[in-house]
Design a protein around this motif. Structure first.
Motif, PDB file in Angstrom:
ATOM      1  N   GLU A 183       0.854  -1.183   0.000  1.00  0.00           N
ATOM      2  CA  GLU A 183       0.000   0.000   0.000  1.00  0.00           C
ATOM      3  C   GLU A 183       0.889   1.232   0.000  1.00  0.00           C
ATOM      4  N   TYR A 184       0.315   2.374  -0.372  1.00  0.00           N
ATOM      5  CA  TYR A 184       1.155   3.560  -0.479  1.00  0.00           C
ATOM      6  C   TYR A 184       0.357   4.824  -0.202  1.00  0.00           C
ATOM      7  N   ARG A 185       1.115   5.856   0.117  1.00  0.00           N
ATOM      8  CA  ARG A 185       0.560   7.200   0.236  1.00  0.00           C
ATOM      9  C   ARG A 185       1.610   8.169  -0.288  1.00  0.00           C
ATOM     10  N   ILE A 186       1.193   9.132  -1.080  1.00  0.00           N
ATOM     11  CA  ILE A 186       2.095  10.142  -1.617  1.00  0.00           C
ATOM     12  C   ILE A 186       2.053  11.373  -0.712  1.00  0.00           C
ATOM     13  N   ILE A 187       3.235  11.870  -0.330  1.00  0.00           N
ATOM     14  CA  ILE A 187       3.346  13.006   0.575  1.00  0.00           C
ATOM     15  C   ILE A 187       4.145  14.095  -0.141  1.00  0.00           C
ATOM     16  N   PRO A 188       3.502  15.121  -0.695  1.00  0.00           N
ATOM     17  CA  PRO A 188       4.256  16.189  -1.352  1.00  0.00           C
ATOM     18  C   PRO A 188       5.101  16.952  -0.323  1.00  0.00           C
ATOM     19  N   VAL A 189       6.389  17.114  -0.628  1.00  0.00           N
ATOM     20  CA  VAL A 189       7.295  17.802   0.286  1.00  0.00           C
ATOM     21  C   VAL A 189       8.171  18.795  -0.480  1.00  0.00           C
ATOM     22  N   PHE A 219       9.576  22.259  -4.041  1.00  0.00           N
ATOM     23  CA  PHE A 219       9.541  21.659  -5.376  1.00  0.00           C
ATOM     24  C   PHE A 219       8.395  20.660  -5.537  1.00  0.00           C
ATOM     25  N   ALA A 220       7.539  20.530  -4.506  1.00  0.00           N
ATOM     26  CA  ALA A 220       6.396  19.604  -4.543  1.00  0.00           C
ATOM     27  C   ALA A 220       6.835  18.210  -4.984  1.00  0.00           C
ATOM     28  N   GLN A 221       7.852  17.713  -4.308  1.00  0.00           N
ATOM     29  CA  GLN A 221       8.391  16.386  -4.607  1.00  0.00           C
ATOM     30  C   GLN A 221       7.498  15.313  -3.990  1.00  0.00           C
ATOM     31  N   ASN A 222       7.249  14.262  -4.750  1.00  0.00           N
ATOM     32  CA  ASN A 222       6.380  13.173  -4.289  1.00  0.00           C
ATOM     33  C   ASN A 222       7.153  12.188  -3.422  1.00  0.00           C
ATOM     34  N   VAL A 236      10.184   6.553   0.776  1.00  0.00           N
ATOM     35  CA  VAL A 236      10.993   6.734  -0.416  1.00  0.00           C
ATOM     36  C   VAL A 236      11.177   8.226  -0.669  1.00  0.00           C
ATOM     37  N   ASP A 237      12.426   8.656  -0.731  1.00  0.00           N
ATOM     38  CA  ASP A 237      12.792  10.031  -1.088  1.00  0.00           C
ATOM     39  C   ASP A 237      12.247  11.088  -0.119  1.00  0.00           C
ATOM     40  N   PRO A 238      12.716  11.051   1.139  1.00  0.00           N
ATOM     41  CA  PRO A 238      12.315  12.094   2.099  1.00  0.00           C
ATOM     42  C   PRO A 238      13.119  13.372   1.870  1.00  0.00           C
ATOM     43  N   GLY A 239      12.621  14.215   0.992  1.00  0.00           N
ATOM     44  CA  GLY A 239      13.366  15.405   0.608  1.00  0.00           C
ATOM     45  C   GLY A 239      13.333  16.525   1.627  1.00  0.00           C
ATOM     46  N   GLY A 240      12.317  16.560   2.471  1.00  0.00           N
ATOM     47  CA  GLY A 240      12.174  17.626   3.461  1.00  0.00           C
ATOM     48  C   GLY A 240      10.824  17.525   4.143  1.00  0.00           C
ATOM     49  N   ASP A 241      10.453  18.579   4.888  1.00  0.00           N
ATOM     50  CA  ASP A 241       9.167  18.593   5.598  1.00  0.00           C
ATOM     51  C   ASP A 241       8.998  17.326   6.441  1.00  0.00           C
ATOM     52  N   ASP A 278       2.434  -2.435 -19.869  1.00  0.00           N
ATOM     53  CA  ASP A 278       1.642  -1.220 -20.023  1.00  0.00           C
ATOM     54  C   ASP A 278       0.742  -0.942 -18.831  1.00  0.00           C
ATOM     55  N   ASP A 279       0.394  -1.986 -18.072  1.00  0.00           N
ATOM     56  CA  ASP A 279      -0.538  -1.817 -16.962  1.00  0.00           C
ATOM     57  C   ASP A 279       0.115  -1.274 -15.700  1.00  0.00           C
ATOM     58  N   VAL A 280       1.429  -1.139 -15.691  1.00  0.00           N
ATOM     59  CA  VAL A 280       2.122  -0.703 -14.481  1.00  0.00           C
ATOM     60  C   VAL A 280       1.808   0.767 -14.196  1.00  0.00           C
ATOM     61  N   ARG A 281       1.324   1.043 -12.995  1.00  0.00           N
ATOM     62  CA  ARG A 281       1.129   2.413 -12.535  1.00  0.00           C
ATOM     63  C   ARG A 281       2.442   2.885 -11.928  1.00  0.00           C
ATOM     64  N   PHE A 282       2.718   4.180 -12.073  1.00  0.00           N
ATOM     65  CA  PHE A 282       3.958   4.656 -11.470  1.00  0.00           C
ATOM     66  C   PHE A 282       3.751   5.966 -10.727  1.00  0.00           C
ATOM     67  N   ILE A 283       4.528   6.090  -9.643  1.00  0.00           N
ATOM     68  CA  ILE A 283       4.598   7.313  -8.865  1.00  0.00           C
ATOM     69  C   ILE A 283       5.841   8.059  -9.334  1.00  0.00           C
ATOM     70  N   PRO A 284       5.669   9.212  -9.972  1.00  0.00           N
ATOM     71  CA  PRO A 284       6.839   9.987 -10.389  1.00  0.00           C
ATOM     72  C   PRO A 284       7.346  10.867  -9.252  1.00  0.00           C
ATOM     73  N   GLY A 285       8.502  11.464  -9.459  1.00  0.00           N
ATOM     74  CA  GLY A 285       9.055  12.343  -8.440  1.00  0.00           C
ATOM     75  C   GLY A 285       8.285  13.643  -8.284  1.00  0.00           C
ATOM     76  N   HIS A 286       7.523  14.014  -9.296  1.00  0.00           N
ATOM     77  CA  HIS A 286       6.730  15.241  -9.272  1.00  0.00           C
ATOM     78  C   HIS A 286       5.497  15.013 -10.146  1.00  0.00           C
ATOM     79  N   GLY A 287       4.384  15.632  -9.763  1.00  0.00           N
ATOM     80  CA  GLY A 287       3.204  15.574 -10.609  1.00  0.00           C
ATOM     81  C   GLY A 287       2.364  14.327 -10.411  1.00  0.00           C
ATOM     82  N   PRO A 288       1.338  14.162 -11.267  1.00  0.00           N
ATOM     83  CA  PRO A 288       0.383  13.070 -11.095  1.00  0.00           C
ATOM     84  C   PRO A 288       0.930  11.712 -11.516  1.00  0.00           C
ATOM     85  N   MET A 289       0.302  10.668 -10.997  1.00  0.00           N
ATOM     86  CA  MET A 289       0.621   9.307 -11.419  1.00  0.00           C
ATOM     87  C   MET A 289       0.159   9.079 -12.852  1.00  0.00           C
TER      88      MET A 289
END
Length: 213
Positions: A3-9, A12-15, A30-35, A185-196
C-alpha cells in the motif's frame, strides 16, 4: 500486499512516498526530501512502523531529510546506486544553492545495483538502475501490485531533466525504453513530481519517449 501514500514535500512539490506491507504494517519512506514533520505525521496516520528509507537518487528535494529521518527512527538507508555518491556528497552545496535548510550528510547503509531486491515487510521490490537524470538513479518496482516508484526518470507527459552535471539524455531514454516499458503497459507509477500515470499511457503518448519517436 503493498500500500502507499504520496506526501508532497519541499517547495519543489516532490512526491515523497510512504510504502507499507498490509500484512506486517512495516513501512519504508521513499525520497524524504524535506518537511520531515509532514512525513512523520503520515507514518502515524497510517499506523505503520518505519523500517527503512529508500532513495531513488541524491538530489536535495529527494534526499534532504534522509539523515535526520534515519537518525530519529534508527533505520537504515538503502539506495541509490553508488554512482550517486557524486550528488549525495554535494547535498550541503545543493542546500545552499536552492535555499533549503541546512542538511545532515550521510552515506547509505546499502548501495543498490540493477537486479537487486529490497524488502518492505513481506513485500519484495525489484531494483532497476536507470541512469540519465543522475548517474546512480534507481527505480523500485513491485510486480505483485504492478506499481513502480520512478523518481525523476519519467513523468506524466515528460521525462527527467538531463542538463545537470553527469546527466545523459541518451542513457535516460534508453533506460525508459529498455527497462521500464518491458515491465508492462498496466504498471502504474509514482513519479518524483506531478500526477501518477501508467507505462502504457506514456509509451503511447509521451512526446519524449512515446512510440514512433
Amino acid at each position: 500486499m503493498l500500500e502507499y501514500r504520496i506526501i508532497p514535500v519541499t517547495p519543489f512539490a516532490q512526491n515523497c512516498s510512504l510504502l507499507w506491507c498490509s500484512e506486517t504494517r512495516k513501512a519504508a519512506v521513499v525520497d524524504p526530501g524535506g518537511d520531515i514533520d509532514r512525513i512523520e505525521a503520515a507514518i502515524a496516520e497510517a499506523g505503520v512502523e518505519l523500517e527503512k528509507i529508500l532513495l531513488t537518487h541524491g538530489h536535495i528535494d529527494h534526499a534532504g531529510a534522509t539523515a535526520e529521518l534515519a537518525r530519529r527512527h534508527a533505520v537504515p538507508i538503502e539506495g541509490p546506486q553508488e554512482e550517486e555518491r557524486f550528488w549525495i556528497d554535494a547535498l550541503e552545496d545543493q542546500s545552499r544553492m536552492f535555499g533549503f535548510p541546512p542538511v545532515e550528510g550521510f552515506t547509505p547503509d546499502r548501495w543498490l545495483n540493477d537486479g537487486d531486491e529490497v524488502s518492505v515487510g513481506a513485500v519484495t521490490l525489484q531494483v532497476l538502475h536507470c541512469p540519465g537524470h543522475t548517474p546512480g538513479h534507481v527505480v523500485f518496482f513491485d510486480p505483485a501490485s504492478r506499481l513502480a516508484v520512478v523518481g525523476d526518470v519519467l513523468f506524466a507527459g515528460s521525462i527527467g531533466r538531463t542538463d545537470f552535471p553527469r546527466g545523459d539524455h541518451g542513457a535516460l531514454v534508453t533506460a525508459i525504453r529498455t527497462k521500464l516499458w518491458p515491465l508492462g503497459d498496466d504498471v502504474r507509477f509514482i513519479p518524483g513530481h506531478g500526477p501518477m500515470s501508467t507505462f502504457g499511457t506514456e509509451r503511447a503518448s509521451n512526446p519524449f519517449v512515446g512510440e514512433g519517436r
